[in-house]
Design a protein around this motif. Structure first.
Motif, mmCIF file in Angstrom:
data_model
loop_
_atom_site.group_PDB
_atom_site.id
_atom_site.type_symbol
_atom_site.label_atom_id
_atom_site.label_comp_id
_atom_site.label_asym_id
_atom_site.label_seq_id
_atom_site.Cartn_x
_atom_site.Cartn_y
_atom_site.Cartn_z
ATOM 1 N N TYR A 119 0.842 -1.196 0.000
ATOM 2 C CA TYR A 119 0.000 0.000 0.000
ATOM 3 C C TYR A 119 0.871 1.237 0.000
ATOM 4 O O TYR A 119 2.084 1.171 0.228
ATOM 5 N N THR A 120 0.215 2.379 -0.219
ATOM 6 C CA THR A 120 0.861 3.668 -0.032
ATOM 7 C C THR A 120 -0.146 4.596 0.639
ATOM 8 O O THR A 120 -1.346 4.304 0.691
ATOM 9 N N CYS A 121 0.341 5.697 1.150
ATOM 10 C CA CYS A 121 -0.500 6.744 1.750
ATOM 11 C C CYS A 121 0.394 7.967 1.927
ATOM 12 O O CYS A 121 1.601 7.918 1.643
ATOM 13 N N PHE A 122 -0.176 9.058 2.388
ATOM 14 C CA PHE A 122 0.643 10.225 2.703
ATOM 15 C C PHE A 122 1.656 9.779 3.764
ATOM 16 O O PHE A 122 1.269 9.135 4.752
ATOM 17 N N TYR A 134 4.737 -0.733 3.032
ATOM 18 C CA TYR A 134 4.558 0.622 2.510
ATOM 19 C C TYR A 134 5.413 0.805 1.264
ATOM 20 O O TYR A 134 6.601 0.475 1.253
ATOM 21 N N GLN A 135 4.804 1.322 0.201
ATOM 22 C CA GLN A 135 5.492 1.591 -1.058
ATOM 23 C C GLN A 135 5.586 3.107 -1.240
ATOM 24 O O GLN A 135 4.573 3.791 -1.140
ATOM 25 N N GLU A 136 6.770 3.598 -1.510
ATOM 26 C CA GLU A 136 6.953 5.031 -1.687
ATOM 27 C C GLU A 136 6.755 5.418 -3.145
ATOM 28 O O GLU A 136 7.650 5.968 -3.791
ATOM 29 N N ILE A 137 5.559 5.124 -3.669
ATOM 30 C CA ILE A 137 5.200 5.454 -5.049
ATOM 31 C C ILE A 137 3.803 6.063 -5.062
ATOM 32 O O ILE A 137 3.096 6.041 -4.053
ATOM 33 N N ALA A 138 3.411 6.605 -6.216
ATOM 34 C CA ALA A 138 2.156 7.360 -6.316
ATOM 35 C C ALA A 138 0.920 6.525 -6.028
ATOM 36 O O ALA A 138 0.010 6.966 -5.318
ATOM 37 N N ALA A 139 0.846 5.327 -6.583
ATOM 38 C CA ALA A 139 -0.345 4.497 -6.410
ATOM 39 C C ALA A 139 0.060 3.033 -6.418
ATOM 40 O O ALA A 139 0.984 2.640 -7.129
ATOM 41 N N VAL A 140 -0.652 2.241 -5.628
ATOM 42 C CA VAL A 140 -0.328 0.830 -5.455
ATOM 43 C C VAL A 140 -1.611 0.013 -5.527
ATOM 44 O O VAL A 140 -2.626 0.395 -4.938
ATOM 45 N N ASP A 142 -3.003 -3.887 -4.731
ATOM 46 C CA ASP A 142 -2.782 -5.210 -4.161
ATOM 47 C C ASP A 142 -4.135 -5.909 -4.165
ATOM 48 O O ASP A 142 -4.997 -5.613 -3.332
ATOM 49 N N GLY A 143 -4.355 -6.768 -5.139
ATOM 50 C CA GLY A 143 -5.662 -7.403 -5.291
ATOM 51 C C GLY A 143 -6.697 -6.357 -5.646
ATOM 52 O O GLY A 143 -6.512 -5.573 -6.581
ATOM 53 N N LYS A 144 -7.776 -6.315 -4.874
ATOM 54 C CA LYS A 144 -8.851 -5.360 -5.134
ATOM 55 C C LYS A 144 -8.746 -4.118 -4.254
ATOM 56 O O LYS A 144 -9.714 -3.395 -4.053
ATOM 57 N N LEU A 145 -7.555 -3.870 -3.745
ATOM 58 C CA LEU A 145 -7.266 -2.673 -2.959
ATOM 59 C C LEU A 145 -6.316 -1.788 -3.753
ATOM 60 O O LEU A 145 -5.251 -2.234 -4.185
ATOM 61 N N VAL A 146 -6.714 -0.524 -3.943
ATOM 62 C CA VAL A 146 -5.850 0.453 -4.605
ATOM 63 C C VAL A 146 -5.688 1.634 -3.655
ATOM 64 O O VAL A 146 -6.673 2.158 -3.128
ATOM 65 N N THR A 147 -4.427 2.018 -3.430
ATOM 66 C CA THR A 147 -4.149 3.148 -2.550
ATOM 67 C C THR A 147 -3.320 4.182 -3.288
ATOM 68 O O THR A 147 -2.575 3.859 -4.209
#
Length: 185
Positions: A119-122, A134-140, A142-147
């Protein structure tokens, strides 16, 4: 394909409205749902929005996708609403899509829904206790979850979601109409 985006007072306007705009350009139905009794919601920068429905009018079974915009105060208002939490749990248990951006992924983290997920977030809303990666990228995805990471990542977030629901021709048409490069998706 039908989507709902929850709006709470203090929501980040761009994260919500750009996502709605992109979905609607692709001819997808997305309803703006006020979590208050009233349909009018005030964003984090004082912009008033008239939602399509208020939460009590929503039949969650109609929606394939549930979207949560950020904004510090908006996130707090979403997280403090038991009906919102119940809707999130129902979405996950029904194996339907969930999107959250900026501060909103922290709601999922506090609910234990990021355990074992990418996932990612602020950045300041990330917590080790979430138990994910935690991924330090704009959007991630994982399955049916997009952050999404934050307001500046809204286009990437919305397009990452969108590519799961439309064919590449529609995705390219929408991107061209907005002059947005989708080469990294």
């Amino acid at each position: 394909m039908k989507s709902a985006i929850f709006l709470a007072n203090g929501f980040e306007e761009c994260e919500a409205l750009i996502t709605v705009d992109i979905f609607r350009r692709a001819d997808l139905v997305v309803d703006m749902i006020s979590i208050q009794q009233a349909r009018e919601v005030c964003g984090s920068h004082g912009i008033h929005i008239m939602a399509d429905k208020a939460l009590p009018e929503m039949d969650q079974k109609e929606y394939d996708v549930l979207l949560l915009p950020g904004g510090k105060v908006g996130k707090e208002n979403l997280e403090n609403n038991p009906d919102v939490k119940e809707a999130i749990i129902t979405q996950v248990q029904s194996d339907r899509w969930l999107g959250a951006i900026c501060a909103a992924p922290a709601i999922l983290g506090h609910m234990g829904l990021l355990k074992g997920k990418k996932y990612t977030c602020f950045p300041t809303f990330d917590e080790a206790a979430f138990g994910g990666t935690y991924q330090e990228i704009a959007a991630v995805q994982d399955g049916k979850l997009v952050t999404g990471r934050g307001m500046g990542a809204t286009m990437a977030f919305a397009y990452l979601l969108l590519k799961n629901f439309v064919d590449s021709a529609v995705l390219k048409q929408v991107a061209y109409g907005m002059q947005y490069s989708i080469t990294k998706l």
